[in-house]
Write a protein that holds these residues in place. Structure first.
Motif, PDB file in Angstrom:
ATOM      1  N   ALA A  40       0.837  -1.210   0.000  1.00 61.12           N
ATOM      2  CA  ALA A  40       0.000   0.000   0.000  1.00 61.12           C
ATOM      3  C   ALA A  40       0.873   1.261   0.000  1.00 61.12           C
ATOM      4  N   MET A  41       1.969   1.219   0.742  1.00 66.80           N
ATOM      5  CA  MET A  41       2.895   2.362   0.766  1.00 66.80           C
ATOM      6  C   MET A  41       3.515   2.569  -0.622  1.00 66.80           C
ATOM      7  N   ARG A  42       3.948   1.486  -1.212  1.00 63.79           N
ATOM      8  CA  ARG A  42       4.573   1.578  -2.544  1.00 63.79           C
ATOM      9  C   ARG A  42       3.593   2.165  -3.559  1.00 63.79           C
ATOM     10  N   LYS A  43       2.367   1.685  -3.479  1.00 65.74           N
ATOM     11  CA  LYS A  43       1.351   2.146  -4.432  1.00 65.74           C
ATOM     12  C   LYS A  43       1.050   3.632  -4.212  1.00 65.74           C
ATOM     13  N   ALA A  44       0.909   3.996  -2.946  1.00 63.31           N
ATOM     14  CA  ALA A  44       0.567   5.388  -2.623  1.00 63.31           C
ATOM     15  C   ALA A  44       1.633   6.355  -3.119  1.00 63.31           C
ATOM     16  N   LEU A  45       2.879   5.892  -3.139  1.00 61.59           N
ATOM     17  CA  LEU A  45       3.980   6.805  -3.494  1.00 61.59           C
ATOM     18  C   LEU A  45       4.348   6.798  -4.984  1.00 61.59           C
ATOM     19  N   GLU A  46       3.692   5.956  -5.741  1.00 58.89           N
ATOM     20  CA  GLU A  46       3.988   5.906  -7.189  1.00 58.89           C
ATOM     21  C   GLU A  46       3.853   7.259  -7.899  1.00 58.89           C
ATOM     22  N   PRO A  47       2.803   8.039  -7.574  1.00 56.89           N
ATOM     23  CA  PRO A  47       2.632   9.320  -8.305  1.00 56.89           C
ATOM     24  C   PRO A  47       3.803  10.292  -8.152  1.00 56.89           C
ATOM     25  N   VAL A  48       4.641  10.085  -7.172  1.00 55.16           N
ATOM     26  CA  VAL A  48       5.774  11.003  -6.955  1.00 55.16           C
ATOM     27  C   VAL A  48       6.665  11.066  -8.203  1.00 55.16           C
ATOM     28  N   TYR A  49       6.833   9.918  -8.864  1.00 55.24           N
ATOM     29  CA  TYR A  49       7.708   9.871 -10.044  1.00 55.24           C
ATOM     30  C   TYR A  49       7.244  10.867 -11.101  1.00 55.24           C
ATOM     31  N   GLN A  50       5.939  10.884 -11.318  1.00 56.05           N
ATOM     32  CA  GLN A  50       5.360  11.790 -12.308  1.00 56.05           C
ATOM     33  C   GLN A  50       5.497  13.252 -11.862  1.00 56.05           C
ATOM     34  N   ASP A  51       5.221  13.453 -10.573  1.00 52.35           N
ATOM     35  CA  ASP A  51       5.261  14.819 -10.011  1.00 52.35           C
ATOM     36  C   ASP A  51       6.607  15.503 -10.204  1.00 52.35           C
ATOM     37  N   VAL A  52       7.666  14.742 -10.048  1.00 55.16           N
ATOM     38  CA  VAL A  52       8.991  15.374 -10.037  1.00 55.16           C
ATOM     39  C   VAL A  52       9.771  15.183 -11.340  1.00 55.16           C
ATOM     40  N   ALA A  53       9.129  14.537 -12.314  1.00 57.29           N
ATOM     41  CA  ALA A  53       9.848  14.213 -13.562  1.00 57.29           C
ATOM     42  C   ALA A  53      10.465  15.443 -14.209  1.00 57.29           C
ATOM     43  N   LYS A  54       9.730  16.528 -14.214  1.00 57.44           N
ATOM     44  CA  LYS A  54      10.213  17.754 -14.865  1.00 57.44           C
ATOM     45  C   LYS A  54      11.435  18.303 -14.131  1.00 57.44           C
ATOM     46  N   ARG A  55      11.352  18.286 -12.821  1.00 54.67           N
ATOM     47  CA  ARG A  55      12.438  18.871 -12.033  1.00 54.67           C
ATOM     48  C   ARG A  55      13.727  18.039 -12.123  1.00 54.67           C
ATOM     49  N   VAL A  56      13.584  16.765 -11.853  1.00 57.37           N
ATOM     50  CA  VAL A  56      14.776  15.898 -11.808  1.00 57.37           C
ATOM     51  C   VAL A  56      15.269  15.582 -13.226  1.00 57.37           C
ATOM     52  N   GLY A  57      14.314  15.523 -14.147  1.00 57.85           N
ATOM     53  CA  GLY A  57      14.659  15.174 -15.535  1.00 57.85           C
ATOM     54  C   GLY A  57      14.218  13.754 -15.840  1.00 57.85           C
ATOM     55  N   GLN A  58      13.282  13.624 -16.795  1.00 58.70           N
ATOM     56  CA  GLN A  58      12.770  12.294 -17.127  1.00 58.70           C
ATOM     57  C   GLN A  58      13.889  11.380 -17.625  1.00 58.70           C
ATOM     58  N   THR A  59      14.844  11.960 -18.355  1.00 54.17           N
ATOM     59  CA  THR A  59      15.936  11.134 -18.892  1.00 54.17           C
ATOM     60  C   THR A  59      16.759  10.534 -17.757  1.00 54.17           C
ATOM     61  N   VAL A  60      17.038  11.350 -16.745  1.00 53.58           N
ATOM     62  CA  VAL A  60      17.826  10.848 -15.607  1.00 53.58           C
ATOM     63  C   VAL A  60      17.047   9.731 -14.900  1.00 53.58           C
ATOM     64  N   ILE A  61      15.757   9.962 -14.695  1.00 47.47           N
ATOM     65  CA  ILE A  61      14.935   8.937 -14.021  1.00 47.47           C
ATOM     66  C   ILE A  61      14.933   7.649 -14.853  1.00 47.47           C
ATOM     67  N   ASP A  62      14.753   7.795 -16.165  1.00 44.16           N
ATOM     68  CA  ASP A  62      14.719   6.615 -17.038  1.00 44.16           C
ATOM     69  C   ASP A  62      16.052   5.868 -17.024  1.00 44.16           C
ATOM     70  N   GLU A  63      17.141   6.631 -17.079  1.00 41.37           N
ATOM     71  CA  GLU A  63      18.468   5.984 -17.059  1.00 41.37           C
ATOM     72  C   GLU A  63      18.687   5.253 -15.745  1.00 41.37           C
ATOM     73  N   PHE A  64      18.225   5.874 -14.672  1.00 44.44           N
ATOM     74  CA  PHE A  64      18.353   5.266 -13.343  1.00 44.44           C
ATOM     75  C   PHE A  64      17.566   3.948 -13.304  1.00 44.44           C
ATOM     76  N   LEU A  65      16.304   4.036 -13.765  1.00 44.61           N
ATOM     77  CA  LEU A  65      15.448   2.845 -13.722  1.00 44.61           C
ATOM     78  C   LEU A  65      15.962   1.736 -14.634  1.00 44.61           C
ATOM     79  N   LYS A  66      16.597   2.138 -15.722  1.00 49.50           N
ATOM     80  CA  LYS A  66      17.145   1.134 -16.641  1.00 49.50           C
ATOM     81  C   LYS A  66      18.218   0.316 -15.909  1.00 49.50           C
ATOM     82  N   GLU A  67      19.024   1.013 -15.115  1.00 48.59           N
ATOM     83  CA  GLU A  67      20.068   0.329 -14.341  1.00 48.59           C
ATOM     84  C   GLU A  67      19.481  -0.512 -13.225  1.00 48.59           C
TER      85      GLU A  67
END
Ligand code: LMR
Length: 333
Positions: free
Chosen positions: A300-327
């Motif tokens: 339930a905690m994991r699910k509740a926090l999923e939207p954070v990725y979308q919220d901060v994508a612009k700030r952190v950079g979607q490419t950085v997030i994607d590269e991180f997740l790829k690893e």
């Protein structure tokens, strides 16, 4: 004759001064905010020991723990100004100086374990992130571990709903801000050295941190419950003032690089144990209840926090997030 004697005397004096000044050690002031008996505290002491040994005393490292020189925000500014030479701030603390990409490490549940983290820090993304620091007048030297964070409060934190309306101290990261807002909580940025008192006086209701930080700051004495969430990670970026570092003589630099490499391996090999020991000590005091989540609560905690990725994508950079997740997820997905 008189003149000649004087000249000889000055030559002799110069000869005395000359070698002495050449021997004056290069001083590296290393400031940090945590206690000596933490992963960062131990790694910085190890660096001191090895740097002084390998350079035969040509370099002296002065370690200042426990925010005795600077608090969180001031630390990086002091480094940029050259008032200190070396720091190891957590990834969460680089946003305010304009390197938002490091906040990717703060994303909830982005790392399953430290082994996976290594793929990022030792890989191309880790190198790319360090390079971003050049433009800020600093050089990134290494990634040091602390470990995974737990949630604490005076209320039992079992489900996402339990966080609603509570005030949580956070480090200066917009990702952490989004994390608590997503849970309906109120995040408050605060320097690490002020957390204990803020918890004690009720300025904030809770906080998130690793076992070693909770224990050494005595937070468990002023928090009735700590939930084993492992929801996020705290690690450090070892940084030096770039101008200072570039000015280190070429015959000394390799010894410092070697000392840093070995101190990093030592510290990172030790961090899990430091956190395990801190947890054991907290348990021994009996002052705080340690709560383990059921698989359903964890999900339930994991699910509740999923939207954070979308919220901060612009700030952190979607490419950085994607590269991180790829690893980190590439291999398992
Ligand atoms: C915090 O502010 O909670 C941590 O970044 C402190 C630290 O350096 O581990």
């Amino acid at each position: 004759m008189h003149k000649l004697i004087l000249t000889a005397a000055s030559v002799a004096a110069l000869a005395l001064i000359g070698p002495a000044s050449a021997q004056a050690p290069i001083v590296i002031k290393f400031s940090h905010v945590v206690a000596p008996n933490t992963p960062k505290g131990l790694a910085s002491e190890k660096f001191k020991e090895l740097a002084e040994k390998y350079t035969g005393g040509k370099v002296k490292v002065e370690v200042y723990p426990n925010s005795q020189l600077y608090k969180d925000k001031e630390e990086l500014e002091a480094l940029q100004l050259g008032a200190v030479q070396m720091l190891a701030p957590s990834n969460a603390k680089f946003g305010p100086i304009g390197v938002k990409e490091f906040e990717v490490f703060d994303l909830p549940y982005i790392l399953p374990d430290i082994k996976t983290l290594r793929k990022v820090t030792d890989g191309p993304l880790g190198t790319k992130l360090l390079k971003l620091l050049d433009a800020k007048g600093m050089t990134g030297l290494a990634y040091w571990d602390n470990g995974f964070k737990m949630m604490s409060a005076n209320k039992k934190l079992l489900t996402p709903a339990d966080y609603k309306g509570l005030k949580f101290r956070i480090q200066s990261s917009k990702v952490l801000e989004a994390q608590f807002r997503t849970l309906g909580a109120i995040p408050q940025v605060m320097a690490f050295s002020e957390v204990y008192q803020a918890l004690q006086t009720g300025v904030v209701d809770g906080q998130e941190n690793t076992w070693s930080n909770i224990y050494t700051q005595k937070m468990h004495e002023v928090q009735k419950h700590i939930t084993v969430t492992n929801h996020g990670y705290i690690g450090y970026i070892v940084v030096v003032n770039k101008k200072f570092w570039d000015g280190i003589p070429a015959d000394i630099k390799p010894q410092l690089d070697k000392a840093m490499k070995e101190a990093t391996a030592y510290g990172n090999g030790q961090s899990q144990k430091e956190n395990d020991d801190a947890l054991a000590e907290i348990k021994k005091t009996g002052k705080s209840e340690i709560i383990t989540l059921t698989p359903e609560q964890d999900a339930a905690m994991r699910k509740a926090l999923e939207p954070v990725y979308q919220d901060v994508a612009k700030r952190v950079g979607q490419t950085v997030i994607d590269e991180f997740l790829k690893e980190t997820r590439g291999a398992t997905n």
